[in-house]
Design a protein around this motif. Structure first.
Motif, short mmCIF file in Angstrom:
data_model
loop_
_atom_site.label_atom_id
_atom_site.label_comp_id
_atom_site.label_asym_id
_atom_site.label_seq_id
_atom_site.Cartn_x
_atom_site.Cartn_y
_atom_site.Cartn_z
N TYR A 137 0.76 -1.32 -0.13
CA TYR A 137 0.02 -0.13 0.31
C TYR A 137 0.92 1.11 -0.09
CZ TYR A 137 -3.36 -3.46 1.53
OH TYR A 137 -4.15 -4.62 1.58
N LEU A 138 1.89 1.20 0.95
CA LEU A 138 2.78 2.27 0.61
C LEU A 138 3.45 2.62 -0.37
CD1 LEU A 138 4.76 3.94 3.22
CD2 LEU A 138 6.58 2.45 2.21
N GLU A 139 3.83 1.51 -1.06
CA GLU A 139 4.59 1.58 -2.47
C GLU A 139 3.48 2.29 -3.35
OE1 GLU A 139 7.48 -2.17 -1.89
OE2 GLU A 139 6.28 -2.36 -3.59
N ALA A 140 2.54 1.68 -3.59
CA ALA A 140 1.27 2.23 -4.44
C ALA A 140 1.22 3.89 -4.15
CB ALA A 140 0.19 1.51 -4.32
N ALA A 141 1.13 4.03 -2.89
CA ALA A 141 0.90 5.58 -2.64
C ALA A 141 1.96 6.38 -3.05
CB ALA A 141 0.33 5.62 -0.92
N ALA A 142 3.13 5.82 -2.70
CA ALA A 142 4.25 6.73 -2.90
C ALA A 142 4.54 6.87 -4.45
CB ALA A 142 5.45 5.89 -2.53
N ARG A 143 4.27 5.92 -5.01
CA ARG A 143 4.40 6.13 -6.71
C ARG A 143 3.26 6.85 -7.26
NH1 ARG A 143 7.71 2.18 -8.91
NH2 ARG A 143 7.97 0.54 -7.52
N SER A 144 2.07 6.80 -6.76
CA SER A 144 1.05 7.91 -7.31
C SER A 144 1.33 9.28 -6.87
CB SER A 144 -0.11 7.48 -6.42
OG SER A 144 -0.45 6.17 -6.56
N ILE A 145 1.84 9.53 -5.50
CA ILE A 145 2.57 10.91 -5.29
C ILE A 145 3.41 11.31 -6.45
CG2 ILE A 145 3.60 12.21 -3.57
CD1 ILE A 145 2.51 10.29 -1.47
N GLY A 146 4.42 10.44 -6.65
CA GLY A 146 5.40 10.82 -7.59
C GLY A 146 4.73 11.38 -8.89
N ALA A 147 3.87 10.37 -9.30
CA ALA A 147 3.34 10.80 -10.64
C ALA A 147 2.56 12.02 -10.77
CB ALA A 147 2.40 9.49 -11.14
N ALA A 148 1.83 12.40 -9.55
CA ALA A 148 1.16 13.63 -9.48
C ALA A 148 2.06 14.96 -9.36
CB ALA A 148 0.13 13.61 -8.54
N MET A 149 3.11 14.82 -9.24
CA MET A 149 3.95 16.12 -8.66
C MET A 149 4.69 16.76 -10.15
SD MET A 149 5.90 15.41 -5.01
CE MET A 149 7.13 14.69 -5.90
N ASP A 150 4.47 17.99 -9.91
CA ASP A 150 5.08 18.65 -11.17
C ASP A 150 6.03 19.65 -10.30
OD1 ASP A 150 3.97 20.78 -9.88
OD2 ASP A 150 2.13 20.93 -11.16
N ASP A 151 6.59 20.67 -11.30
CA ASP A 151 7.67 21.54 -10.64
C ASP A 151 7.29 22.91 -10.22
OD1 ASP A 151 6.87 22.63 -13.04
OD2 ASP A 151 9.04 22.31 -14.04
N SER A 152 5.98 22.92 -9.79
CA SER A 152 5.38 24.31 -9.57
C SER A 152 5.76 24.56 -8.05
CB SER A 152 3.94 24.36 -9.59
OG SER A 152 3.52 23.32 -8.83
N ARG A 153 6.28 23.70 -7.23
CA ARG A 153 6.51 24.19 -6.03
C ARG A 153 7.34 23.02 -5.17
NH1 ARG A 153 2.03 25.33 -3.28
NH2 ARG A 153 0.82 25.76 -5.19
N PHE A 154 8.09 23.38 -3.98
CA PHE A 154 8.55 22.19 -3.24
C PHE A 154 7.66 21.49 -2.24
CE2 PHE A 154 10.59 21.23 1.04
CZ PHE A 154 11.81 20.34 0.29
N ARG A 155 7.73 20.41 -2.27
CA ARG A 155 6.66 19.66 -1.42
C ARG A 155 7.49 18.72 -0.55
NH1 ARG A 155 5.14 19.44 -6.40
NH2 ARG A 155 3.28 20.41 -7.22
N VAL A 156 6.79 18.33 0.59
CA VAL A 156 7.21 17.40 1.45
C VAL A 156 6.42 16.19 1.56
CG1 VAL A 156 7.94 17.10 3.94
CG2 VAL A 156 8.34 19.30 3.24
N VAL A 157 7.29 15.15 1.30
CA VAL A 157 6.23 13.64 1.61
C VAL A 157 6.94 13.27 2.78
CG1 VAL A 157 5.91 11.59 0.37
CG2 VAL A 157 6.67 13.40 -1.05
N VAL A 158 5.63 12.92 3.52
CA VAL A 158 5.73 12.57 5.00
C VAL A 158 5.23 11.21 5.13
CG1 VAL A 158 5.45 13.00 7.39
CG2 VAL A 158 5.20 14.98 5.55
N ASN A 159 6.07 10.19 5.88
CA ASN A 159 5.71 9.02 6.09
C ASN A 159 4.93 8.89 7.49
OD1 ASN A 159 4.95 6.50 5.69
ND2 ASN A 159 6.95 5.46 6.08
N LYS A 160 3.88 8.47 7.59
CA LYS A 160 3.17 8.58 8.89
C LYS A 160 2.78 7.23 9.15
CE LYS A 160 0.70 12.22 11.24
NZ LYS A 160 1.88 11.83 12.31
N SER A 161 2.86 6.28 8.19
CA SER A 161 2.64 4.66 8.34
C SER A 161 3.80 4.20 9.10
CB SER A 161 2.34 4.03 6.98
OG SER A 161 1.34 4.44 6.48
N THR A 162 3.46 3.31 10.02
CA THR A 162 4.73 2.61 10.71
C THR A 162 5.31 1.58 9.71
OG1 THR A 162 3.51 2.75 12.83
CG2 THR A 162 5.28 1.16 12.52
#
Ligand SMILES: NC(=O)c1ccc[n+]([C@@H]2O[C@H](COP(=O)([O-])OP(=O)(O)OC[C@H]3O[C@@H](n4cnc5c(N)ncnc54)[C@H](O)[C@@H]3O)[C@@H](O)[C@H]2O)c1
Length: 480
Positions: A98-123
């Motif tokens: 689930y973590l892998e799917a979520a992280a890949r989808s986040i990457g796919a949705a990001m563009d160069d418009s801003r700096f973002r922080v991806v935070v892992n809250k799952s254990t």
């Protein structure tokens, strides 16, 4: 700040609601369309005190949205939380799919418009901060084969310490906030995000008052790896502390000592502390067992066998079985007996049944030919839906549960059980046997009500009165 929370389970929904309450603009995302539909109507998909109020307040000020479409909110976000499940695989390893799917989808949705922080809250197992970064980059690369130069992001690990049943208070008034970050820019974004919680300068929501004397919440900054390790070490310690109380209870039973007095006596030692020293059926829930297994698995990958963690698991498993033994001692034959379980949820104030001791006890009793009835103030429906294989009789009240039962077992220490009319309950039963798996009741009161009472680590013999006890020492520690 614009915050996205991916996963709307116990952690994600509470996190989203609390950040929105603190003034951030939050979008919660889940792949489960039915959950999202309920949340859009203002109904949490889980039972958690005060969550519905917080969601209503957030919705009223337009500060929270729910969607299954991760793309647009991630593109607009400053901070993206991953709060998806990390359940155990049969090997004990954490399932990271689930973590892998979520992280890949986040990457796919990001563009160069801003700096973002991806935070892992799952254990997640130690080292996953780096994995998240890799997966986000892979997701970015898959979506833009021509290259993703200019897309900037940092990775943080922000483990969650909330307890189900008091998750809103735990999130708003945390003992500490732990943040591991890949770089100083990322850490600075996290400091800004958490500034209201650190300063405690927000008004408390209705029904969730700030603990008296709380003026700040400490933010612990750490490396990514240390932050991940802090979460596992905390859960391992807490599980071990409960396991210790259970070991002492088992010895107390044999030597004729009263474990509640023993725990009160040691809990006053400031090096030990009074909380989490309540013996009983042991811990359950979605975290302790899975996290200990995952930590042991990680240790093994580095050639280390943790004997202490292994012992914690074994002591806990034995506590669950202890109920069956106590019933056998009282009833001898369990086949055909009618046993009532008081409580199903793994702890009070939640409907969570993950790794609940009730399920182990019910399964064993059914295997042994007993008839098993159950009552729980909120988890009946969840059990009916999640465990259709269990032939349980679901009762709508404690009176119905008690009627004609051969024994009652206290499995979950719901507060409302404390005020039961024990004499009335005993009078309804075929045999007034009470196995108090949570030491919820005063043994003398239960005996006076007509029960054949047995608790965990409790001294069955009459104690001399008055006892030369030091004044002000509580007979029982407050529930943790
Ligand atoms: N529950 C607790 O008390 C607690 C406390 C501390 C830490 N944690 C940790 O937090 C994490 C989440 O726990 P939880 O109890 O909230 O889990 P949960 O199972 O209740 O919720 C997880 C949610 O994530 C969703 N999901 C899965 N994959 C997704 C994806 N790719 N995109 C969007 N949504 C997705 C699921 O549909 C589900 O709604 C776990 O790692 C757990 O160990 C839990």
């Amino acid at each position: 700040m614009r915050v996205v929370v991916i996963g709307t389970g116990y952690v994600g929904t509470v996190t989203g609601a609390c950040f929105s309450y603190l003034g951030h603009q939050v979008t919660c995302v889940d792949t489960d369309a039915a959950k999202i539909l309920r949340l859009q109507r203002g109904e949490p998909a889980i039972y958690e005190p005060h969550l519905e109020t917080l969601l209503r307040l957030a919705a009223e000020r337009g500060g929270i949205q729910f969607t299954t479409d991760l793309g647009p909110p991630v593109a607009a976000a400053d901070v993206v939380f991953i709060a998806v499940g990390t359940p155990p695989l049969p090997s004990g390893e954490a399932d990271l799919s689930y973590l892998e799917a979520a992280a890949r989808s986040i990457g796919a949705a990001m563009d160069d418009s801003r700096f973002r922080v991806v935070v892992n809250k799952s254990t997640v197992p130690v080292g996953c901060g780096n994995l998240v970064e890799t997966l986000v980059r892979e997701g970015m690369g898959d979506a833009r084969p021509s290259g993703c130069r200019g897309v900037r992001f940092g990775v943080a690990s922000n483990p969650e310490f909330l307890r189900e049943g008091c998750a809103v208070a735990d999130s708003l008034y945390p003992d500490r906030i732990v943040v591991g970050a890949s770089d100083e820019t990322t850490m600075e974004v996290m400091r800004q995000l958490y500034a209201p919680l650190v300063a405690q300068n927000f008004d408390a929501p209705p029904g969730v008052p700030r603990p008296s004397g709380m003026t700040r919440a400490p933010l612990v900054s750490a490396t990514l790896t240390s932050a991940e390790m802090i979460k596992y070490a905390a859960n391992a310690f807490l599980a071990m502390k409960i396991g210790f109380a259970n070991e002492m209870a088992n010895i107390c039973e044999r030597v004729g000592a009263e474990v509640t007095e023993v725990m009160a006596g040691i809990g006053l030692d400031s090096r030990i502390g009074a909380r989490f020293l309540n013996p009983g059926l042991g811990w359950g829930g979605s975290c302790f067992g899975k996290d200990i297994q995952a930590l042991m698995h990680t240790a093994r990958e580095y050639g280390y066998e943790s004997k202490l963690l292994q012992a914690s698991l074994e002591v806990n498993a034995a506590q669950r079985h202890m109920v069956i033994q106590k019933l056998q001692e009282k009833l001898f034959i369990l086949k055909g007996r009618s046993i009532g379980l008081l409580g199903l949820a793994f702890k009070p104030d939640t409907d969570d049944l993950r790794d609940a001791p009730s399920l182990y006890i019910a399964e064993r009793l059914l295997q042994m030919g007993a008839r098993v009835k159950c009552f729980d103030p909120v988890a009946l429906e969840a059990c009916r839906q999640q465990r259709p294989d269990l032939r349980l009789r679901y009762c709508q009240s404690v009176r119905e549960l008690a009627t004609d039962s051969d024994a009652l077992v206290v499995v979950t220490e719901w507060a409302e059980f404390r005020s039961l009319d024990l004499a009335e309950i005993a009078s309804l039963m075929a045999k007034p046997i009470l196995v108090d798996g949570r030491n919820l009741f005063d043994p003398d009161a239960a005996l006076a009500a007509g029960f054949d009472y047995t608790g965990v680590g409790r001294c069955p013999r009459p104690r001399p009165a008055p006892s030369p006890r030091e004044e002000g020492v509580p007979a029982r520690m407050p529930a943790s």
